[in-house]
Design a protein around this motif. Structure first.
Motif, PDB file in Angstrom:
ATOM      1  N   LEU A   2       0.852  -1.358  -0.276  1.00 23.38           N
ATOM      2  CA  LEU A   2       0.584  -0.270   0.025  1.00 23.38           C
ATOM      3  C   LEU A   2       1.403   1.124  -0.268  1.00 23.38           C
ATOM      4  CD1 LEU A   2      -3.013   0.484   0.110  1.00 23.38           C
ATOM      5  CD2 LEU A   2      -2.853   0.835   3.017  1.00 23.38           C
ATOM      6  N   ILE A   3       0.163   2.134  -0.321  1.00 21.62           N
ATOM      7  CA  ILE A   3       0.830   2.815  -1.294  1.00 21.62           C
ATOM      8  C   ILE A   3       0.768   4.347  -1.154  1.00 21.62           C
ATOM      9  CG2 ILE A   3       3.331   4.019  -3.498  1.00 21.62           C
ATOM     10  CD1 ILE A   3       4.376   1.963  -1.548  1.00 21.62           C
ATOM     11  N   SER A   4       1.039   5.617  -0.329  1.00 22.94           N
ATOM     12  CA  SER A   4       0.990   7.036  -0.642  1.00 22.94           C
ATOM     13  C   SER A   4       1.185   7.469  -1.691  1.00 22.94           C
ATOM     14  CB  SER A   4       0.855   7.568   0.398  1.00 22.94           C
ATOM     15  OG  SER A   4       1.172   9.057   0.361  1.00 22.94           O
ATOM     16  N   LYS A   5       0.920   8.034  -2.625  1.00 27.59           N
ATOM     17  CA  LYS A   5       0.642   8.443  -3.965  1.00 27.59           C
ATOM     18  C   LYS A   5       1.010  10.343  -3.976  1.00 27.59           C
ATOM     19  CE  LYS A   5      -0.984  10.598  -8.475  1.00 27.59           C
ATOM     20  NZ  LYS A   5       0.318  10.104  -8.757  1.00 27.59           N
ATOM     21  N   LYS A   6       0.501  11.066  -2.411  1.00 28.20           N
ATOM     22  CA  LYS A   6       1.072  12.072  -2.436  1.00 28.20           C
ATOM     23  C   LYS A   6       2.686  12.441  -1.905  1.00 28.20           C
ATOM     24  CE  LYS A   6       0.030  16.202   0.020  1.00 28.20           C
ATOM     25  NZ  LYS A   6      -1.342  16.491   1.257  1.00 28.20           N
ATOM     26  N   PHE A   7       3.000  11.435  -0.688  1.00 33.58           N
ATOM     27  CA  PHE A   7       4.319  10.823  -0.491  1.00 33.58           C
ATOM     28  C   PHE A   7       5.498  10.102  -1.133  1.00 33.58           C
ATOM     29  CE2 PHE A   7       1.299  12.569   3.219  1.00 33.58           C
ATOM     30  CZ  PHE A   7       2.284  13.934   3.184  1.00 33.58           C
ATOM     31  N   MET A   8       4.575   8.989  -1.314  1.00 34.14           N
ATOM     32  CA  MET A   8       5.506   7.562  -1.909  1.00 34.14           C
ATOM     33  C   MET A   8       6.407   7.135  -0.826  1.00 34.14           C
ATOM     34  SD  MET A   8       5.014   7.653  -5.406  1.00 34.14           S
ATOM     35  CE  MET A   8       5.962   6.336  -5.532  1.00 34.14           C
ATOM     36  N   SER A   9       5.252   7.199  -0.285  1.00 33.35           N
ATOM     37  CA  SER A   9       5.808   5.975   1.158  1.00 33.35           C
ATOM     38  C   SER A   9       4.550   4.775   1.415  1.00 33.35           C
ATOM     39  CB  SER A   9       5.424   7.165   2.045  1.00 33.35           C
ATOM     40  OG  SER A   9       3.920   8.033   2.652  1.00 33.35           O
ATOM     41  N   GLU A  10       5.325   3.235   1.474  1.00 34.06           N
ATOM     42  CA  GLU A  10       4.592   2.671   2.112  1.00 34.06           C
ATOM     43  C   GLU A  10       3.932   2.658   3.609  1.00 34.06           C
ATOM     44  OE1 GLU A  10       6.832  -1.579   2.085  1.00 34.06           O
ATOM     45  OE2 GLU A  10       7.953  -0.640   0.755  1.00 34.06           O
ATOM     46  N   LYS A  26      -5.171  14.346   2.648  1.00 30.61           N
ATOM     47  CA  LYS A  26      -5.701  14.335   1.327  1.00 30.61           C
ATOM     48  C   LYS A  26      -4.762  14.067   0.084  1.00 30.61           C
ATOM     49  CE  LYS A  26      -8.140  18.550   2.562  1.00 30.61           C
ATOM     50  NZ  LYS A  26     -10.030  17.624   2.369  1.00 30.61           N
ATOM     51  N   THR A  27      -4.162  12.004   1.132  1.00 34.29           N
ATOM     52  CA  THR A  27      -3.423  11.400  -0.170  1.00 34.29           C
ATOM     53  C   THR A  27      -4.217   9.939  -1.197  1.00 34.29           C
ATOM     54  OG1 THR A  27      -0.897  10.133  -0.480  1.00 34.29           O
ATOM     55  CG2 THR A  27      -2.605  10.073   1.647  1.00 34.29           C
ATOM     56  N   GLN A  28      -3.936   9.462  -1.653  1.00 37.13           N
ATOM     57  CA  GLN A  28      -4.404   8.625  -2.374  1.00 37.13           C
ATOM     58  C   GLN A  28      -3.613   7.512  -2.366  1.00 37.13           C
ATOM     59  OE1 GLN A  28      -4.237   9.801  -6.777  1.00 37.13           O
ATOM     60  NE2 GLN A  28      -6.294   9.831  -6.588  1.00 37.13           N
ATOM     61  N   LEU A  29      -4.358   6.182  -2.142  1.00 39.58           N
ATOM     62  CA  LEU A  29      -3.645   5.594  -1.661  1.00 39.58           C
ATOM     63  C   LEU A  29      -3.744   4.376  -2.751  1.00 39.58           C
ATOM     64  CD1 LEU A  29      -4.620   4.691   2.067  1.00 39.58           C
ATOM     65  CD2 LEU A  29      -2.931   5.415   1.079  1.00 39.58           C
ATOM     66  N   ALA A  30      -2.467   3.845  -3.193  1.00 31.64           N
ATOM     67  CA  ALA A  30      -2.377   2.384  -4.398  1.00 31.64           C
ATOM     68  C   ALA A  30      -2.195   1.622  -4.052  1.00 31.64           C
ATOM     69  CB  ALA A  30      -1.515   3.572  -5.601  1.00 31.64           C
ATOM     70  N   THR A  31      -2.570   0.153  -4.507  1.00 27.39           N
ATOM     71  CA  THR A  31      -2.090  -0.876  -4.130  1.00 27.39           C
ATOM     72  C   THR A  31      -1.094  -1.402  -5.179  1.00 27.39           C
ATOM     73  OG1 THR A  31      -4.010  -1.534  -3.085  1.00 27.39           O
ATOM     74  CG2 THR A  31      -2.422  -3.929  -4.015  1.00 27.39           C
TER      75      THR A  31
END
Length: 206
Positions: A2-10, A26-31
């Motif tokens: 699971l990655i935060s797109k805004k911060f590029m952190s796991e 307010k960050t999108q979360l990506a799988t």
């Protein structure tokens, strides 16, 4: 992962704390099921795809549904949406609210001859099955069914004549139709809403 797109952190395992945090910042979360690319400083490069964002949103939806916390899902959608997208999210939230009210109304039972009878989907299937058997008996002219015993919501046995049971079944069908039409009419109004104020004016009246 699971990655935060805004911060590029796991973000580790998906849970309410992670979703609350994503809403707050307010960050999108990506799988992401691959090794992320890094720059010369060893930092993740933002090459998150729309499909990975969609997968993250789907995972959040599934988590919220499983934990009966649909409002959290809509809060997340509102937090990550652009201004021109928020009305559509609010429409989806309102539709969900109407559907929840509809389902509750459909399952809350029906009063007939001073008894409350259950009207869940399986109950209606049982009623329809009894009606089918009754109609076949009438058509055969055997008239072997002289009474039907049904159980009310308090597990009390209620005796119906064949004609009265048909009337009861008809009322159950009408009750279902009336609630379904009411919900559909409200959903049409939701689709046509032009503002958040329009949506707030749409309510399910008991």
């Amino acid at each position: 992962m699971l990655i935060s797109k805004k911060f590029m952190s796991e973000q580790g395992e998906l849970n309410k704390k992670v979703i609350d945090w994503a809403i707050e910042v307010k960050t999108q979360l990506a799988t992401v099921d691959r090794i992320l690319n890094v720059n010369e400083d060893g930092e993740y490069i933002d090459d998150i795809t729309p499909e990975e964002i969609q997968a993250g949103t789907h995972a959040i939806k599934e988590y919220c549904l499983a934990n009966k916390n649909e409002n959290l899902y809509f809060e997340y959608l509102l937090a990550i949406s652009q201004e021109d997208e928020k009305l559509n999210v609010l429409k989806e939230k309102k539709k969900h609210e109407i559907q929840t009210k509809r389902d509750k109304a459909l399952e809350s039972g029906l009063v007939y001859n001073d008894h409350i009878f259950q009207t869940r989907e399986k109950d209606k299937l049982n009623i329809n099955g009894a009606v089918t058997n009754l109609m076949l008996d009438m058509q055969s002219k055997a008239n072997s069914i002289s009474e039907i015993i049904w159980i009310d919501i308090n597990d009390e046995k209620v005796t119906f004549t064949p004609q009265d049971f048909l009337k009861f079944a008809s009322m159950v069908a009408y009750h279902t139709q009336e609630i379904t039409f009411k919900a559909n009419a409200l959903k049409e109004r939701i689709e046509q809403a032009k503002s958040e104020q329009d949506l707030e004016a749409i309510v399910w009246e008991e």
